[in-house]
Scaffold this active site. Sequence first.
Site, short mmCIF file in Angstrom:
data_model
loop_
_atom_site.label_atom_id
_atom_site.label_comp_id
_atom_site.label_asym_id
_atom_site.label_seq_id
_atom_site.Cartn_x
_atom_site.Cartn_y
_atom_site.Cartn_z
N GLY A 103 -2.72 0.51 -107.38
CA GLY A 103 -3.98 0.06 -106.79
C GLY A 103 -4.83 -0.72 -107.79
CD GLU A 129 2.00 0.99 -105.98
OE1 GLU A 129 2.83 0.34 -106.66
OE2 GLU A 129 0.82 0.59 -105.79
CB ALA A 170 -4.32 5.20 -105.45
CD GLU A 213 -1.69 -2.32 -104.16
OE1 GLU A 213 -2.26 -1.23 -104.33
OE2 GLU A 213 -0.82 -2.49 -103.29
N1 CO8 Z 1 -4.03 9.08 -110.82
C1 CO8 Z 1 -4.56 10.22 -111.33
N2 CO8 Z 1 -4.62 10.46 -112.64
C2 CO8 Z 1 -4.09 9.56 -113.48
C3 CO8 Z 1 -3.52 8.35 -113.02
C4 CO8 Z 1 -3.51 8.12 -111.61
N3 CO8 Z 1 -3.03 6.99 -111.07
N4 CO8 Z 1 -3.07 7.64 -114.09
C5 CO8 Z 1 -3.37 8.37 -115.17
N5 CO8 Z 1 -3.98 9.53 -114.83
C6 CO8 Z 1 -4.47 10.59 -115.70
C7 CO8 Z 1 -3.31 11.42 -116.22
O1 CO8 Z 1 -2.92 12.38 -115.26
C8 CO8 Z 1 -3.94 12.03 -117.45
O2 CO8 Z 1 -4.77 13.08 -117.05
P1 CO8 Z 1 -4.68 14.52 -117.80
O3 CO8 Z 1 -5.20 14.24 -119.18
O4 CO8 Z 1 -5.59 15.39 -116.99
O5 CO8 Z 1 -3.24 14.92 -117.81
C9 CO8 Z 1 -4.83 10.90 -117.96
O6 CO8 Z 1 -5.06 10.04 -116.86
C10 CO8 Z 1 -4.21 10.09 -119.07
O7 CO8 Z 1 -2.94 9.64 -118.60
P2 CO8 Z 1 -1.59 9.81 -119.44
O8 CO8 Z 1 -1.66 11.03 -120.30
O9 CO8 Z 1 -0.45 9.70 -118.49
O10 CO8 Z 1 -1.68 8.52 -120.39
P3 CO8 Z 1 -0.47 7.73 -121.06
O11 CO8 Z 1 -1.11 6.77 -122.02
O12 CO8 Z 1 0.57 8.65 -121.55
O13 CO8 Z 1 0.20 6.89 -119.85
C11 CO8 Z 1 0.14 5.49 -117.87
C12 CO8 Z 1 -0.54 5.87 -119.22
C13 CO8 Z 1 1.49 4.82 -118.17
C14 CO8 Z 1 -0.77 4.50 -117.18
C15 CO8 Z 1 0.36 6.76 -117.03
O14 CO8 Z 1 -0.86 7.47 -116.97
C16 CO8 Z 1 0.81 6.49 -115.62
O15 CO8 Z 1 1.97 6.20 -115.40
N6 CO8 Z 1 -0.11 6.61 -114.64
C17 CO8 Z 1 0.21 6.48 -113.23
C18 CO8 Z 1 0.44 5.04 -112.86
C19 CO8 Z 1 0.82 4.93 -111.40
O16 CO8 Z 1 1.84 5.44 -110.97
N7 CO8 Z 1 -0.01 4.24 -110.62
C20 CO8 Z 1 0.21 4.04 -109.21
C21 CO8 Z 1 -0.54 5.07 -108.42
S1 CO8 Z 1 -0.17 4.99 -106.69
C22 CO8 Z 1 -1.13 3.72 -106.15
O17 CO8 Z 1 -1.87 3.11 -106.85
C23 CO8 Z 1 -1.00 3.43 -104.70
C24 CO8 Z 1 -1.93 2.28 -104.38
C25 CO8 Z 1 -2.31 2.33 -102.99
C26 CO8 Z 1 -3.44 1.39 -102.71
C27 CO8 Z 1 -4.68 1.78 -103.40
C28 CO8 Z 1 -5.33 2.93 -102.71
C29 CO8 Z 1 -6.27 3.70 -103.57
#
Ligand code: CO8
Length: 258
Positions: A109, A132, A65, A112
């Site tokens: 998400g 999460e 998400a 999921e």
């Molecule tokens: N949301 C918003 N932006 C994101 C997300 C995200 N989940 N994941 C990555 N991005 C963005 C980063 O902020 C970054 O943006 P910017 O260039 O503006 O800083 C860009 O994408 C590239 O990401 P990274 O620089 O972090 O890339 P890396 O290769 O270093 O890392 C990862 C990749 C490991 C995937 C890392 O981006 C990460 O950990 N992302 C978050 C993963 C996460 O925690 N996901 C769970 C989110 S919560 C959730 O899903 C709840 C689900 C609820 C049900 C669904 C409802 C919608």
Amino acid sequence: MGYQNIIVEKKGRVGLITLNRPKALNALCDALVQELGQALNDFEGDAHIGAIVITGSEKAFAAGADIKEMKDRSFVDVYLSDFITKGWERVAQCRKPVIAAVAGYALGGGCELAMMCDVILAADTARFGQPEITLGVLPGAGGTQRLTRLVGKAKAMEMCLSGRMMDAAEAERSGLVSRVLPAEQLMDEAMKLADRIASMSAPAVLMVKESVNRAYETTLAEGLHFERRLFHAAFATEDQKEGMAAFVEKRQPDFKDR
Ligand code: CO8
């Protein structure tokens, strides 16, 4: 409808949806989820489409998400809008078979969403996880439920409690994905599988999906009863006559209802 966050294409009898927010690793913002629901509605209503493929980019199926979008929401915001349930369940409720073709990250998400699909094909680059917990919350679109049913309590508990990711090989071993493919073959294989499903009798395909899903919702005895009722009902279709006649006549079947 013009889409901003996904690309929607028809390839013969297959509907292809590509999540398309590459800069955000396909983070699932509200607008994307709404567009996904609309695209699925359109494919469901299109008698020519027999199967659907959902995919992302080489780097990410979807990284979850959209954290930036949801970080300031209050309990009242998410509760009143029924955040997550609304829109999301559209994927799980789709009657036509949906294949997730996953390369790169399928997190939160994103994982999921893949699990709401009927089959997950994974590239060897795929990584699945429910991170999460690292954000101070828990999965909200089935992570604790579908993952537990698919890979068992020990692995689901470990992944949801620690945020540890699974690579593609572990995901296949654990039963989360049906096959792992070299990344460059993922889309070809996903489209081939979808095309094959779409070439079958449509009523039989829907009955299979309904019956397999029933296995998750009921007892074995109830499930077997449900399967048998549908099996009997299949004999009311022209496609059953055609499929069996084609076998006996040593030719390819020409299903009418597809
Ligand atoms: N949301 C918003 N932006 C994101 C997300 C995200 N989940 N994941 C990555 N991005 C963005 C980063 O902020 C970054 O943006 P910017 O260039 O503006 O800083 C860009 O994408 C590239 O990401 P990274 O620089 O972090 O890339 P890396 O290769 O270093 O890392 C990862 C990749 C490991 C995937 C890392 O981006 C990460 O950990 N992302 C978050 C993963 C996460 O925690 N996901 C769970 C989110 S919560 C959730 O899903 C709840 C689900 C609820 C049900 C669904 C409802 C919608």
